[in-house]
Design a protein around this motif. Structure first.
Motif, PDB file in Angstrom:
ATOM      1  N   LEU A 164      63.059  88.745  11.727  1.00 28.04           N
ATOM      2  CA  LEU A 164      64.021  88.959  12.819  1.00 28.04           C
ATOM      3  C   LEU A 164      65.442  89.168  12.298  1.00 28.04           C
ATOM      4  CD1 LEU A 164      62.744  86.244  15.337  1.00 28.04           C
ATOM      5  CD2 LEU A 164      62.144  88.674  15.239  1.00 28.04           C
ATOM      6  N   TRP A 165      65.547  89.581  11.071  1.00 31.17           N
ATOM      7  CA  TRP A 165      66.853  89.696  10.428  1.00 31.17           C
ATOM      8  C   TRP A 165      67.810  90.613  11.177  1.00 31.17           C
ATOM      9  CZ3 TRP A 165      68.743  94.416   8.870  1.00 31.17           C
ATOM     10  CH2 TRP A 165      67.819  95.460   8.745  1.00 31.17           C
ATOM     11  N   LYS A 166      67.292  91.710  11.697  1.00 34.64           N
ATOM     12  CA  LYS A 166      68.173  92.690  12.339  1.00 34.64           C
ATOM     13  C   LYS A 166      68.796  92.120  13.614  1.00 34.64           C
ATOM     14  CE  LYS A 166      68.397  97.637  13.260  1.00 34.64           C
ATOM     15  NZ  LYS A 166      67.618  98.917  13.312  1.00 34.64           N
ATOM     16  N   GLY A 167      68.000  91.397  14.384  1.00 34.17           N
ATOM     17  CA  GLY A 167      68.532  90.758  15.575  1.00 34.17           C
ATOM     18  C   GLY A 167      69.556  89.692  15.238  1.00 34.17           C
ATOM     19  N   GLN A 168      69.272  88.914  14.187  1.00 34.92           N
ATOM     20  CA  GLN A 168      70.214  87.891  13.751  1.00 34.92           C
ATOM     21  C   GLN A 168      71.534  88.518  13.317  1.00 34.92           C
ATOM     22  OE1 GLN A 168      68.346  85.673  10.587  1.00 34.92           O
ATOM     23  NE2 GLN A 168      66.471  85.318  11.755  1.00 34.92           N
ATOM     24  N   LEU A 169      71.429  89.613  12.596  1.00 34.03           N
ATOM     25  CA  LEU A 169      72.625  90.263  12.065  1.00 34.03           C
ATOM     26  C   LEU A 169      73.494  90.828  13.185  1.00 34.03           C
ATOM     27  CD1 LEU A 169      74.047  90.910   9.429  1.00 34.03           C
ATOM     28  CD2 LEU A 169      72.732  93.039   9.295  1.00 34.03           C
ATOM     29  N   GLY A 170      72.849  91.210  14.274  1.00 37.36           N
ATOM     30  CA  GLY A 170      73.608  91.732  15.408  1.00 37.36           C
ATOM     31  C   GLY A 170      74.557  90.723  16.023  1.00 37.36           C
ATOM     32  N   GLU A 171      74.333  89.433  15.740  1.00 34.91           N
ATOM     33  CA  GLU A 171      75.181  88.365  16.284  1.00 34.91           C
ATOM     34  C   GLU A 171      76.233  87.883  15.287  1.00 34.91           C
ATOM     35  OE1 GLU A 171      74.793  87.419  19.449  1.00 34.91           O
ATOM     36  OE2 GLU A 171      73.202  88.937  19.603  1.00 34.91           O
ATOM     37  N   ILE A 172      76.277  88.504  14.095  1.00 35.22           N
ATOM     38  CA  ILE A 172      77.172  88.042  13.033  1.00 35.22           C
ATOM     39  C   ILE A 172      78.249  89.085  12.754  1.00 35.22           C
ATOM     40  CG2 ILE A 172      77.320  87.335  10.615  1.00 35.22           C
ATOM     41  CD1 ILE A 172      74.381  86.495  10.796  1.00 35.22           C
ATOM     42  N   SER A 173      79.484  88.663  12.695  1.00 40.96           N
ATOM     43  CA  SER A 173      80.571  89.570  12.341  1.00 40.96           C
ATOM     44  C   SER A 173      81.674  88.812  11.619  1.00 40.96           C
ATOM     45  CB  SER A 173      81.144  90.259  13.582  1.00 40.96           C
ATOM     46  OG  SER A 173      81.761  89.317  14.436  1.00 40.96           O
ATOM     47  N   ASP A 174      82.437  89.530  10.797  1.00 44.79           N
ATOM     48  CA  ASP A 174      83.563  88.967  10.062  1.00 44.79           C
ATOM     49  C   ASP A 174      83.168  87.677   9.335  1.00 44.79           C
ATOM     50  OD1 ASP A 174      86.274  89.032   9.227  1.00 44.79           O
ATOM     51  OD2 ASP A 174      86.813  87.548  10.750  1.00 44.79           O
ATOM     52  N   SER A 175      82.020  87.722   8.687  1.00 44.13           N
ATOM     53  CA  SER A 175      81.455  86.528   8.053  1.00 44.13           C
ATOM     54  C   SER A 175      80.880  86.879   6.687  1.00 44.13           C
ATOM     55  CB  SER A 175      80.349  85.930   8.935  1.00 44.13           C
ATOM     56  OG  SER A 175      80.836  85.602  10.219  1.00 44.13           O
ATOM     57  N   ILE A 176      80.469  85.841   5.970  1.00 42.89           N
ATOM     58  CA  ILE A 176      79.813  86.022   4.680  1.00 42.89           C
ATOM     59  C   ILE A 176      78.340  85.677   4.852  1.00 42.89           C
ATOM     60  CG2 ILE A 176      79.722  85.255   2.286  1.00 42.89           C
ATOM     61  CD1 ILE A 176      82.746  84.642   2.542  1.00 42.89           C
ATOM     62  N   VAL A 177      77.479  86.627   4.531  1.00 42.08           N
ATOM     63  CA  VAL A 177      76.047  86.509   4.787  1.00 42.08           C
ATOM     64  C   VAL A 177      75.299  86.373   3.466  1.00 42.08           C
ATOM     65  CG1 VAL A 177      74.028  87.614   5.821  1.00 42.08           C
ATOM     66  CG2 VAL A 177      76.291  87.896   6.881  1.00 42.08           C
ATOM     67  N   PHE A 178      74.522  85.313   3.329  1.00 45.81           N
ATOM     68  CA  PHE A 178      73.728  85.072   2.128  1.00 45.81           C
ATOM     69  C   PHE A 178      72.268  85.417   2.408  1.00 45.81           C
ATOM     70  CE2 PHE A 178      77.494  82.630   1.550  1.00 45.81           C
ATOM     71  CZ  PHE A 178      77.693  82.521   0.185  1.00 45.81           C
ATOM     72  N   ILE A 179      71.632  86.060   1.439  1.00 44.77           N
ATOM     73  CA  ILE A 179      70.228  86.438   1.581  1.00 44.77           C
ATOM     74  C   ILE A 179      69.500  86.070   0.295  1.00 44.77           C
ATOM     75  CG2 ILE A 179      68.597  88.296   2.113  1.00 44.77           C
ATOM     76  CD1 ILE A 179      70.989  89.890   3.231  1.00 44.77           C
TER      77      ILE A 179
END
Length: 327
Positions: free
Chosen positions: A69-84
């Motif tokens: 569900l990464w794409k849906g999660q990413l749609g809620e994230i902005s101006d942030s640092i994302v770790f994978i």
């Protein structure tokens, strides 16, 4: 997002302290080097900030992206640092590359494999090592270190052949330089072809010129191929446009300020790689002047003697005129 951002993640036993300055950072290394532990600590803090021993200090919000569900999660994230963390297959897909290109986040990706769909810099590939910095406190300190750098294999060389990754203005410039100095110059029509060319021409004196800002995915296999070959060298400026800007031809203090701290100017949502940013800067700063720059076709003014000398002076360990001068 733009700028340089410091992240401190710690418990009483572990501490990570590092800075990010581009939208794409890659962490590599073998098992048990602390890569997954870092992501686990951030996940724990994000999921339960008040009930965890993990402390996280950063001027931006941090998240962990994972699963189907990464794409849906990413749609809620902005101006942030994302770790994978490694193991998430989506990081290798064109869909992932296309999706994050439209976001204003910074991404820290753990992967032992190269990621050819992403234009990450040679300078932003890191390993993690344990330092004794906090040894007296019985806290294990993990620090990032660069695996490569743009000067990693810029060794002294008098090449017979120069290869570039594309056929745009950079190739056209070096094609003319080679013609004047009785050298060969070839375009690879894509960075992925550089490795195959080097592997097929093991005995030739070859200089590779490529955009360091987006060459990260090729660096590992190219480095392994040429590491013990003194007849091959890499020159990896951020881009050809960066080379022109750095040469001082434009004589603009504003340009030099940008070059000094580009991370303060590069908006991640607008520029997926610094190569695109430097191209935009050069085009904008030379528009409607005799220095007007085009990506596809080199303005002949950059082949004037003074311009050539200024650009080539950046290549301090590389000599291109040896055939003529040594005759």
């Amino acid at each position: 997002m733009k700028g340089k951002h410091r992240i401190i993640v710690s418990t009483k036993r572990l501490k990570y302290d590092f800075e990010l300055r581009r939208n794409l950072t890659i962490i590599r290394g073998d098992s048990a080097t602390g890569k997954t532990t870092l992501v686990d600590m951030i996940r724990e803090y994000v999921n339960n900030p008040s009930g965890t021993p993990v402390e996280l200090v950063c001027d931006k919000k941090c998240y962990v992206l994972e699963g189907s569900l990464w794409k849906g999660q990413l749609g809620e994230i902005s101006d942030s640092i994302v770790f994978i963390d490694e193991g998430n297959e989506f990081i290798r897909t064109e869909e992932f590359a296309g999706t994050i290109q439209k976001t204003d986040n910074y991404y820290v990706i753990v992967s032992r494999e190269s990621l050819p769909t992403l234009p990450y810099s040679v300078e932003e590939i890191y390993g993690i090592r344990t330092s004794g910095k906090y040894g007296t406190l019985k806290q294990i300190y993990h620090e990032f270190y660069r695996l490569y750098g743009t000067n990693a294999y810029q060794r002294e060389i008098m090449p017979e052949v120069i290869i570039t990754e594309d056929s745009n203005s950079g190739y056209q410039f070096f094609k003319q330089i080679c013609r004047e100095n009785q050298l060969e110059c070839e375009t690879m029509n894509g960075k992925s072809n550089i490795f195959h060319y080097l592997n097929a021409h093991k005995d030739e004196k070859i200089l590779v010129i490529a955009d360091g800002a987006a060459f990260g995915s090729e660096m590992d296999r190219v480095q392994k191929l040429i590491s013990d070959r003194k007849n091959m060298a890499l020159y990896l400026p951020e881009s050809f446009e960066w080379l022109i800007l750095s040469s001082g031809i434009l004589k603009k203090s504003t340009v030099m300020a940008v070059l000094h701290t580009p991370y303060d100017y590069v908006e991640s949502e607008k520029y997926f790689s610094w190569e695109r940013f430097f191209t935009a800067i050069l085009i904008n700063e030379t528009k409607d002047t005799y220095l007007a720059y085009l990506k596809r076709k080199l303005n002949p003014v950059y082949l004037n003697d003074s311009a050539k000398e200024a650009i080539l002076s950046q290549m301090t360990k590389i000599r291109l005129d040896w055939k003529i001068n040594d005759q």
